[in-house]
Design an enzyme around this catalytic site. Structure first.
Site, PDB file in Angstrom:
ATOM      1  N   CYS A   1      19.574   1.408   2.355  1.00  0.00           N
ATOM      2  CA  CYS A   1      18.346   1.568   3.127  1.00  0.00           C
ATOM      3  C   CYS A   1      18.600   0.894   4.468  1.00  0.00           C
ATOM      4  CB  CYS A   1      17.160   0.931   2.410  1.00  0.00           C
ATOM      5  SG  CYS A   1      15.661   0.932   3.422  1.00  0.00           S
TER       6      CYS A   1
ATOM      7  N   CYS B   1      15.160  -0.981   5.949  1.00  0.00           N
ATOM      8  CA  CYS B   1      14.641  -2.198   5.292  1.00  0.00           C
ATOM      9  C   CYS B   1      15.514  -2.449   4.078  1.00  0.00           C
ATOM     10  CB  CYS B   1      13.144  -2.105   4.994  1.00  0.00           C
ATOM     11  SG  CYS B   1      12.567  -0.573   4.257  1.00  0.00           S
ATOM     12  N   SER B   2      14.970  -2.460   2.889  1.00  0.00           N
ATOM     13  CA  SER B   2      15.797  -2.703   1.706  1.00  0.00           C
ATOM     14  C   SER B   2      15.266  -1.920   0.521  1.00  0.00           C
ATOM     15  CB  SER B   2      15.802  -4.196   1.341  1.00  0.00           C
ATOM     16  OG  SER B   2      15.950  -4.988   2.467  1.00  0.00           O
ATOM     17  N   CYS B   3      14.819  -0.688   0.740  1.00  0.00           N
ATOM     18  CA  CYS B   3      14.276   0.111  -0.357  1.00  0.00           C
ATOM     19  C   CYS B   3      15.316   0.221  -1.471  1.00  0.00           C
ATOM     20  CB  CYS B   3      13.908   1.505   0.124  1.00  0.00           C
ATOM     21  SG  CYS B   3      12.624   1.491   1.382  1.00  0.00           S
TER      22      CYS B   3
END
Lengths: 215, 116, 90
Positions: free
Chosen positions: A116, A119-121
């Site tokens: 991602c 962000c950090s999905c």
């Protein structure tokens, strides 16, 4: 008395992060304040917060491993997973909440890897919270430009004839990689197969363990 | 620095895809209780409709680029959760500040202060 | 599915889920999902108009040109409908 766990590893083999025994930080103070105020205002309760934490603690890569092993052994389930991974994993009994999941399959010709960049999905409702490296600047920046160099840092080298497909989780879907079933596992039970499936193999930064690992 | 993203053209710092950066750091850690609580607050508040994950991200992205290095993941999250709750009218900045001051009086560690 | 599209090359302010490295690049729609509420509105406490979400497949050659590691490797990303236009548009 403060318990000194700084030189110890947790059951999962990771160092503990400084927590209860260290000077209270500004941000920890904010967490306490926000939580207390939300409880006092009736937005949530201490029990509800505790249940939410328990639910997240119970989500681990073992859940994903069970899904992968079943996909390896049950053609109908594999088809259902490809059709709608959210429905298939829910029906298998995993509480994935509102997560919308896509399962992408590795083959001899194709290797999938998930990142991602914005962000950090992460498929946290199936695999648990993401590892620190998944949230790092290096992984988020480089995986879409030089996935093969990134994979090499994880100890994975693939032939140029294997296409690499990077999935950037930019929006509403989350991705789990279904790695290729290792050779030499004919006749194995799904439980035994699940032990070969690592977290990283479901993100695409790793491969399943070799059958020798369980010998 | 080779790992910063130029922003004069409107490219925002959180939008990292393709930037040069060093090796992937493989060290990992288990989450502390306060970090798990931040995570739980975000999930519960969004499930109850007080703000969305995009509201969470928007406040994170509006932080200065240095926040990515200077604050930890859940430090950034609690800052964003607080901001979103203030914007939603659920909490006020005054009551957050007032309560934080009271909490600091309880003790010098998270363990001492958290369960006052 | 299969349509060739170009990602708009806009650089708006604010909360956007279209990564900058894909803007202006051409790819093929792999599948269409949604509709989902527009995150660019959700982020600011608006209800969010429903939008189709397309998974678009790009080649590394298209995205990174001559510096691609392996030109035929691919990237897939989810791009909301309003960011896409037909690839034959000028």
């Amino acid at each position: 008395m403060p318990h000194d766990h700084h030189n110890h590893l947790s059951p999962s083999g990771h160092p503990f992060r400084a927590d209860n025994d260290h000077p209270l930080s500004y941000w920890q103070t904010m967490e306490i304040a926000v939580r207390e105020l939300l409880i006092e205002k009736g937005v949530t309760t201490a029990a509800e917060i505790a249940r939410q934490i328990d639910a997240m603690d119970n989500r681990t890569p073992a859940n994903g491993a069970a899904v992968v092993a079943r996909a390896w052994t049950d053609p109908d389930f594999r088809a259902a997973l490809q059709h709608d991974a959210s429905v298939a994993t829910s029906e298998m009994g995993f509480d994935i909440g509102p997560m919308k999941l896509i399962a992408v399959e590795n083959t001899a010709d194709l290797h999938n890897i998930v990142v991602c960049t914005l962000c950090s999905c992460y498929p946290r409702n199936l695999l648990g919270l993401p590892p620190d490296w998944y949230k790092s600047r290096a992984y988020r920046s480089r995986t879409v430009r030089e996935p093969r160099r990134v994979l090499a840092e994880f100890g994975v080298t693939l032939p140029e004839t294997t296409q690499i497909r990077v999935h950037d989780s930019t929006a509403d879907m989350r991705y789990v990689v279904i790695p290729a079933r290792p050779d030499g596992t004919d006749g194995w039970s799904t439980d035994d197969l699940a032990h070969l499936v690592t977290r990283d193999s479901m993100v695409g930064t790793g491969l399943p363990k070799s059958p020798d690992a369980l010998a | 620095m080779t790992d910063t993203i130029p922003q004069a053209d409107g490219h925002r710092w959180h939008d990292m895809g393709g930037a040069a950066a060093g090796e992937v750091p493989l060290a990992d850690h288990d989450f502390a209780l306060w970090e798990k609580r931040v995570d739980a607050l975000m999930i519960l508040c969004s499930a109850k409709g007080h703000f969305t994950v995009d509201g969470l991200r928007r406040a994170l992205e509006d932080m200065p680029p240095s926040s990515f290095e200077e604050l930890s993941y859940y430090e950034r999250w609690i800052a964003s959760v607080s901001q979103n709750l203030v914007e939603a009218g659920v909490l006020t900045t005054f009551e957050i500040g007032e309560r934080m001051s009271a909490i600091r009086e309880r003790g010098q560690t998270y363990g001492d202060a958290a369960d006052g | 599915m299969g349509s060739r599209v170009r990602v708009r090359n806009d650089m708006p302010p604010g909360h956007i889920r279209t990564p900058a490295y894909l803007r202006g690049k051409c790819g093929v729609i792999e599948r269409t999902l949604g509709p989902f509420a527009n995150p660019e509105e959700l982020a600011y406490r608006h209800s969010g108009a429903p939008l189709a979400l397309h998974r678009v497949r790009f080649t590394m050659a298209e995205v990174w040109g001559a510096t691609a590691e392996i030109p035929t490797d691919t990237i897939e990303a989810e791009i909301y409908a309003h960011w896409l236009e037909p690839a034959d548009a000028a």
